[in-house]
Design a protein around this motif. Structure first.
Motif, PDB file in Angstrom:
ATOM      1  N   VAL A   1       0.831  -1.200   0.000  1.00  0.00           N
ATOM      2  CA  VAL A   1       0.000   0.000   0.000  1.00  0.00           C
ATOM      3  C   VAL A   1       0.870   1.256   0.000  1.00  0.00           C
ATOM      4  O   VAL A   1       0.560   2.250  -0.660  1.00  0.00           O
ATOM      5  CB  VAL A   1      -0.939  -0.018   1.225  1.00  0.00           C
ATOM      6  CG1 VAL A   1      -1.529   1.355   1.499  1.00  0.00           C
ATOM      7  CG2 VAL A   1      -2.060  -1.015   0.995  1.00  0.00           C
ATOM      8  N   VAL A   2       1.966   1.209   0.718  1.00  0.00           N
ATOM      9  CA  VAL A   2       2.873   2.361   0.814  1.00  0.00           C
ATOM     10  C   VAL A   2       3.798   2.414  -0.391  1.00  0.00           C
ATOM     11  O   VAL A   2       4.104   3.483  -0.917  1.00  0.00           O
ATOM     12  CB  VAL A   2       3.696   2.296   2.119  1.00  0.00           C
ATOM     13  CG1 VAL A   2       4.620   3.507   2.238  1.00  0.00           C
ATOM     14  CG2 VAL A   2       2.779   2.223   3.325  1.00  0.00           C
TER      15      VAL A   2
ATOM     16  N   LYS B   1      -3.905 -10.131   9.060  1.00  0.00           N
ATOM     17  CA  LYS B   1      -3.350 -10.227  10.410  1.00  0.00           C
ATOM     18  C   LYS B   1      -2.066  -9.401  10.500  1.00  0.00           C
ATOM     19  O   LYS B   1      -1.884  -8.627  11.450  1.00  0.00           O
ATOM     20  CB  LYS B   1      -3.077 -11.699  10.745  1.00  0.00           C
ATOM     21  CG  LYS B   1      -2.455 -11.927  12.120  1.00  0.00           C
ATOM     22  CD  LYS B   1      -2.198 -13.411  12.353  1.00  0.00           C
ATOM     23  CE  LYS B   1      -1.509 -13.653  13.694  1.00  0.00           C
ATOM     24  NZ  LYS B   1      -1.220 -15.106  13.908  1.00  0.00           N
ATOM     25  N   ALA B   2      -1.185  -9.540   9.504  1.00  0.00           N
ATOM     26  CA  ALA B   2       0.066  -8.776   9.506  1.00  0.00           C
ATOM     27  C   ALA B   2      -0.188  -7.304   9.235  1.00  0.00           C
ATOM     28  O   ALA B   2       0.475  -6.428   9.807  1.00  0.00           O
ATOM     29  CB  ALA B   2       1.017  -9.351   8.457  1.00  0.00           C
ATOM     30  N   ALA B   3      -1.161  -7.010   8.365  1.00  0.00           N
ATOM     31  CA  ALA B   3      -1.450  -5.624   7.986  1.00  0.00           C
ATOM     32  C   ALA B   3      -2.149  -4.846   9.090  1.00  0.00           C
ATOM     33  O   ALA B   3      -2.297  -3.625   8.996  1.00  0.00           O
ATOM     34  CB  ALA B   3      -2.290  -5.592   6.719  1.00  0.00           C
ATOM     35  N   ALA B   4      -2.567  -5.532  10.157  1.00  0.00           N
ATOM     36  CA  ALA B   4      -3.163  -4.820  11.284  1.00  0.00           C
ATOM     37  C   ALA B   4      -2.160  -3.856  11.904  1.00  0.00           C
ATOM     38  O   ALA B   4      -2.542  -2.863  12.522  1.00  0.00           O
ATOM     39  CB  ALA B   4      -3.654  -5.823  12.328  1.00  0.00           C
ATOM     40  N   ASP B   5      -0.873  -4.144  11.710  1.00  0.00           N
ATOM     41  CA  ASP B   5       0.199  -3.234  12.127  1.00  0.00           C
ATOM     42  C   ASP B   5       1.020  -2.896  10.889  1.00  0.00           C
ATOM     43  O   ASP B   5       2.020  -3.555  10.601  1.00  0.00           O
ATOM     44  CB  ASP B   5       1.081  -3.899  13.186  1.00  0.00           C
ATOM     45  CG  ASP B   5       2.174  -2.958  13.710  1.00  0.00           C
ATOM     46  OD1 ASP B   5       2.306  -1.835  13.170  1.00  0.00           O
ATOM     47  OD2 ASP B   5       2.887  -3.356  14.644  1.00  0.00           O
ATOM     48  N   PRO B   6       0.609  -1.889  10.118  1.00  0.00           N
ATOM     49  CA  PRO B   6       1.287  -1.576   8.853  1.00  0.00           C
ATOM     50  C   PRO B   6       2.765  -1.251   9.007  1.00  0.00           C
ATOM     51  O   PRO B   6       3.549  -1.548   8.114  1.00  0.00           O
ATOM     52  CB  PRO B   6       0.504  -0.361   8.329  1.00  0.00           C
ATOM     53  CG  PRO B   6      -0.828  -0.456   8.981  1.00  0.00           C
ATOM     54  CD  PRO B   6      -0.559  -1.021  10.339  1.00  0.00           C
TER      55      PRO B   6
ATOM     56  N   ALA C   1     -10.449  -6.383   3.028  1.00  0.00           N
ATOM     57  CA  ALA C   1      -9.596  -5.585   3.910  1.00  0.00           C
ATOM     58  C   ALA C   1      -8.445  -4.936   3.142  1.00  0.00           C
ATOM     59  O   ALA C   1      -8.084  -3.781   3.403  1.00  0.00           O
ATOM     60  CB  ALA C   1      -9.054  -6.463   5.042  1.00  0.00           C
ATOM     61  N   ALA C   2      -7.895  -5.668   2.174  1.00  0.00           N
ATOM     62  CA  ALA C   2      -6.773  -5.136   1.393  1.00  0.00           C
ATOM     63  C   ALA C   2      -7.198  -3.940   0.549  1.00  0.00           C
ATOM     64  O   ALA C   2      -6.492  -2.925   0.473  1.00  0.00           O
ATOM     65  CB  ALA C   2      -6.195  -6.239   0.506  1.00  0.00           C
ATOM     66  N   ILE C   3      -8.364  -4.041  -0.099  1.00  0.00           N
ATOM     67  CA  ILE C   3      -8.853  -2.939  -0.932  1.00  0.00           C
ATOM     68  C   ILE C   3      -9.179  -1.728  -0.067  1.00  0.00           C
ATOM     69  O   ILE C   3      -8.803  -0.587  -0.388  1.00  0.00           O
ATOM     70  CB  ILE C   3     -10.085  -3.381  -1.742  1.00  0.00           C
ATOM     71  CG1 ILE C   3      -9.704  -4.483  -2.732  1.00  0.00           C
ATOM     72  CG2 ILE C   3     -10.688  -2.183  -2.480  1.00  0.00           C
ATOM     73  CD1 ILE C   3     -10.886  -5.078  -3.477  1.00  0.00           C
TER      74      ILE C   3
ATOM     75  N   LEU D   1       4.470  -4.574   9.123  1.00  0.00           N
ATOM     76  CA  LEU D   1       4.363  -5.195   7.803  1.00  0.00           C
ATOM     77  C   LEU D   1       5.379  -4.601   6.832  1.00  0.00           C
ATOM     78  O   LEU D   1       5.922  -5.317   5.980  1.00  0.00           O
ATOM     79  CB  LEU D   1       2.950  -5.005   7.249  1.00  0.00           C
ATOM     80  CG  LEU D   1       2.696  -5.537   5.830  1.00  0.00           C
ATOM     81  CD1 LEU D   1       2.688  -7.059   5.832  1.00  0.00           C
ATOM     82  CD2 LEU D   1       1.389  -4.993   5.266  1.00  0.00           C
ATOM     83  N   ASP D   2       5.651  -3.327   6.979  1.00  0.00           N
ATOM     84  CA  ASP D   2       6.560  -2.640   6.074  1.00  0.00           C
ATOM     85  C   ASP D   2       7.964  -3.230   6.110  1.00  0.00           C
ATOM     86  O   ASP D   2       8.718  -3.110   5.142  1.00  0.00           O
ATOM     87  CB  ASP D   2       6.613  -1.144   6.445  1.00  0.00           C
ATOM     88  CG  ASP D   2       6.945  -0.271   5.252  1.00  0.00           C
ATOM     89  OD1 ASP D   2       6.735  -0.721   4.107  1.00  0.00           O
ATOM     90  OD2 ASP D   2       7.432   0.851   5.457  1.00  0.00           O
ATOM     91  N   GLN D   3       8.322  -3.872   7.206  1.00  0.00           N
ATOM     92  CA  GLN D   3       9.642  -4.491   7.320  1.00  0.00           C
ATOM     93  C   GLN D   3       9.571  -6.003   7.505  1.00  0.00           C
ATOM     94  O   GLN D   3      10.592  -6.683   7.460  1.00  0.00           O
ATOM     95  CB  GLN D   3      10.418  -3.865   8.487  1.00  0.00           C
ATOM     96  CG  GLN D   3      10.687  -2.370   8.327  1.00  0.00           C
ATOM     97  CD  GLN D   3      11.438  -2.044   7.041  1.00  0.00           C
ATOM     98  OE1 GLN D   3      12.256  -2.834   6.571  1.00  0.00           O
ATOM     99  NE2 GLN D   3      11.142  -0.891   6.452  1.00  0.00           N
ATOM    100  N   LYS D   4       8.361  -6.536   7.716  1.00  0.00           N
ATOM    101  CA  LYS D   4       8.174  -7.978   7.827  1.00  0.00           C
ATOM    102  C   LYS D   4       6.992  -8.382   6.946  1.00  0.00           C
ATOM    103  O   LYS D   4       5.892  -8.663   7.432  1.00  0.00           O
ATOM    104  CB  LYS D   4       7.926  -8.386   9.280  1.00  0.00           C
ATOM    105  CG  LYS D   4       9.122  -8.146  10.182  1.00  0.00           C
ATOM    106  CD  LYS D   4       8.835  -8.604  11.614  1.00  0.00           C
ATOM    107  CE  LYS D   4      10.041  -8.393  12.520  1.00  0.00           C
ATOM    108  NZ  LYS D   4       9.755  -8.807  13.913  1.00  0.00           N
TER     109      LYS D   4
END
Length: 507
Positions: free
Chosen positions: A55-56, A179-184, A122-124, A187-190
Motif C-alpha cells: 500500500v505504501v 493479520k500482519a497488515a493490522a500493524d502496517p 480488507a486489502a482494498i 508489515l513494512d519491514q516484515k
C-alpha cells in the motif's frame, strides 16, 4: 594473473564434476526445487524496495520485487490481458458497475491466515483509506466492497468500468495478510503475503532473503528454491558482479547492455510501457500561452534522446504507449515533428524575443535528459536553468513546479495510464486540475466498453488521441526494461512490464 592448470588436472576436475552431477541426480527427485535450496536466484536490483507494505510502496517499479512475496487477484499474460491469480474467475453484472471475483479455495498467507473474501476486502479498503497509501488515487472507481461467503468478493463501482480486472493486478493490489497488515509499520519491514516466496531475512535497503512458498497456489511451477535480493551497487559494477557469480540476475542500463553481452550474459529485452516526458504547468506563465507550449513541442528533437540515451535500445515516441500496443493511436503519430524554425516563429507570435523566456527545470537528480532539453530549448531562444532537488517529488505532486521531467513504467490498465497523465487529478499531470477538452467523456466510453468488444481498440485509441491534446505533457522517448542474467537461468516469460518466475529454472 591466475595460475594455469595442467591438462591432467582439468580432466580430473571435469570427471569429479560429472560424478557429482550423477550422484546429485540419483539422490534427488529430478526437480531442482526438490533439491533443498540448490536453485538460488541472486538478483541485484536497482529498485530495491524502500517499503515492503504494498500500500505504501505503490504501483511504481518496485512492484516487481514485491511480487516475489505478494500475489494479487489477477495478473497479466504476454498480450497484456488480465488472467487469474488469487481469483480463479470474475463476472460483471449486467450494467457493468459491479464485479464479483471468485477466489481459489483453501489458500493461505505465509502466516497461516486464510486467503478469503474478507482478506481481499480488507486489502482494498486499506489501500483506499490508509493515511500513507500511495494507491488511493488508483481506486477511485471502487465505491464499496462486500463479501459473499468465504470466496466471493463483490466490488461495487461508482460507474460502469470494465477495466477493474486489469486494475486489480500486481501493480495496484498486492494482497497482504490482514493479520500482519493490522500493524502496517511492522508489515513494512516484515512482509507477509501469499506469493511464490516467503521472506526469511530482511536488511532494510540492503538485502532480502526469501524461500520458496510451498503453499503458493501455483507452487508446482515455481522451480527456484531461494532468492537473494540485493540492492545493486552502481551500474558499472553490476556486470562484473554477474560475470563473477556474485549475482546471476540484474536490471541494467542501456549503456551497460553491450558490456553484458560481451561478457557472455543473456540480455533480456522485456517489453514494457516506459515513457519519458517533459512536464509543463499550464497554470503558470509562460505555458498559459498555448503558442509557447506548441513552440516547445516543435523544439523537441526526440531522435537525439534515443541516440544519446538509448544506446541502441528504445525509440522516439510522442505517446505513453509502445507502437504495437492496443492503446497506441496511429492518428496522433508525429503530430508535432521537430521544427525549430516553426518553434521560433510561434515564440515571436506569442510576443517573446530570443532570451526573453527563462525557466527553471527541476529534477530529482543529475540526468543527461535534462541537458538535452536545456540544449534544445536554448536553440530556439528559451533559457533553461537546471536545478537538482532530491525532494523534487513534494513540489511536483503539489503542482508547484513550472517545468520538470518525468518517466513512468506505465500501468496494466490503459485507462489508468491515461488518467494518471491527463486526468484532472492525475498524479503525473503537473497542470492539475487542467485536462484536455472531452477527456472525461472519452475515458468514460472506454470504461463502458468491454475489452472483449470489437469496438474496444478504436474507443481506446480515441481516448488516447483526446489525452494527447493536453498541453501539459510532451513525450520524448521510450525504452524497454533491460535485464541481464547468467545462462544458468532459463528464459523468462515476456509479460509486458512484469517479471514472472513461473516455469523459470536455475541450473
Amino acid at each position: 594473473m591466475p595460475r594455469r592448470r595442467s591438462r591432467p588436472s582439468v580432466v580430473l576436475a571435469a570427471l569429479v564434476a560429472a560424478l557429482a552431477l550423477v550422484l546429485s541426480a540419483c539422490a534427488g527427485s529430478g526437480s531442482t526445487a526438490a533439491g533443498g535450496g540448490s536453485a538460488t536466484l541472486k538478483w541485484a536490483s536497482s529498485y530495491f524496495p524502500t517499503h515492503w507494505d504494498p500500500v505504501v510502496s505503490g504501483s511504481g517499479a518496485q512492484f516487481r520485487e514485491l511480487a516475489l512475496v505478494y500475489a494479487s487477484l489477477t495478473r497479466t499474460d504476454e498480450k497484456g490481458n488480465a488472467v487469474p491469480d488469487l481469483a480463479e474467475s470474475w463476472k460483471y453484472n449486467s450494467t457493468g458497475d459491479e464485479v464479483t471475483f471468485h477466489l481459489r479455495p483453501e489458500l493461505k498467507f505465509s502466516d497461516g491466515t486464510p486467503v478469503n473474501a474478507a482478506a481481499v476486502k480488507a486489502a482494498i479498503e486499506r489501500a483506499k483509506t490508509q493515511k500513507n497509501s500511495a494507491l488511493f488515487g488508483d481506486l477511485t472507481s471502487i465505491k464499496s466492497v462486500t463479501t459473499k461467503g468465504e470466496l466471493d468478493v463483490v466490488v461495487q463501482l461508482t460507474q460502469t468500468d470494465y477495466q477493474i480486472p486489469l486494475l486489480l493486478g500486481q501493480r495496484v493490489l498486492q494482497i497482504a495478510s490482514p493479520k500482519a497488515a493490522a500493524d502496517p509499520t511492522t508489515l513494512d519491514q516484515k512482509p507477509v503475503g501469499a506469493g511464490p516466496f516467503i521472506v526469511t531475512q530482511l536488511i532494510p535497503g540492503t538485502k532480502a532473503v526469501l524461500k520458496r512458498n510451498p503453499d503458493y497456489w501455483d507452487a508446482k511451477n515455481i522451480h527456484i528454491d531461494k532468492v537473494e535480493l540485493i540492492s545493486a551497487p552502481d551500474a558499472a559494477t553490476v556486470v562484473s558482479g554477474l560475470q563473477t557469480g556474485v549475482y546471476n540476475f540484474a536490471d541494467i542500463t542501456p549503456s551497460n547492455a553491450t558490456a553484458a553481452k560481451a561478457a557472455g550474459l543473456d540480455v533480456f529485452v522485456q517489453p514494457g510501457f516506459n515513457a519519458s516526458n517533459i512536464s509543463l504547468n499550464v497554470n503558470k506563465a509562460p505555458f498559459n500561452n498555448p503558442k509557447v507550449v506548441d513552440a516547445v513541442r516543435y523544439a523537441v528533437n526526440r531522435k537525439e534522446f534515443v541516440e544519446k540515451l538509448g544506446f541502441g535500445y528504445g525509440e522516439a515516441t510522442d505517446q505513453p504507449f509502445p507502437k504495437d500496443y492496443i492503446a497506441y493511436d496511429p492518428q496522433s503519430a508525429d503530430k508535432y515533428p521537430y521544427d525549430p524554425a516553426k518553434s521560433k516563429q510561434l515564440l515571436a507570435e506569442a510576443g517573446y524575443q530570443p532570451g526573453k523566456i527563462k525557466l527553471t527545470l527541476v529534477i530529482p537528480d543529475a540526468q543527461p535528459a535534462a541537458e538535452i532539453v536545456q540544449s534544445q530549448l536554448a536553440a530556439v531562444g528559451i533559457t533553461v536553468d537546471i536545478k537538482v532537488d532530491k525532494n523534487w517529488a513534494t513540489p511536483f505532486f503539489a503542482k508547484e513546479l513550472t517545468l520538470s521531467l518525468y518517466g513512468t513504467t506505465g500501468r496494466d490498465s490503459a485507462v489508468q495510464t491515461l488518467t494518471a497523465h491527463f486526468g484532472p487529478d492525475g498524479p503525473l499531470n503537473l497542470s492539475s486540475p487542467y485536462q484536455p477538452a472531452g477527456f472525461d467523456t472519452a475515458i468514460a466510453k472506454v470504461r463502458q466498453t468491454s475489452p472483449d468488444s470489437p469496438e474496444y481498440a478504436s474507443v481506446l485509441q480515441a481516448a488516447t488521441r483526446t489525452g494527447l491534446a493536453s498541453n501539459a505533457l510532451i513525450f520524448t522517448y521510450s525504452s524497454p526494461n533491460l535485464l541481464a542474467k547468467s545462462k544458468s537461468i532459463s528464459a523468462l516469460p515476456a509479460n509486458p512490464g512484469h517479471i514472472d518466475w513461473t516455469g523459470v529454472k536455475v541450473s
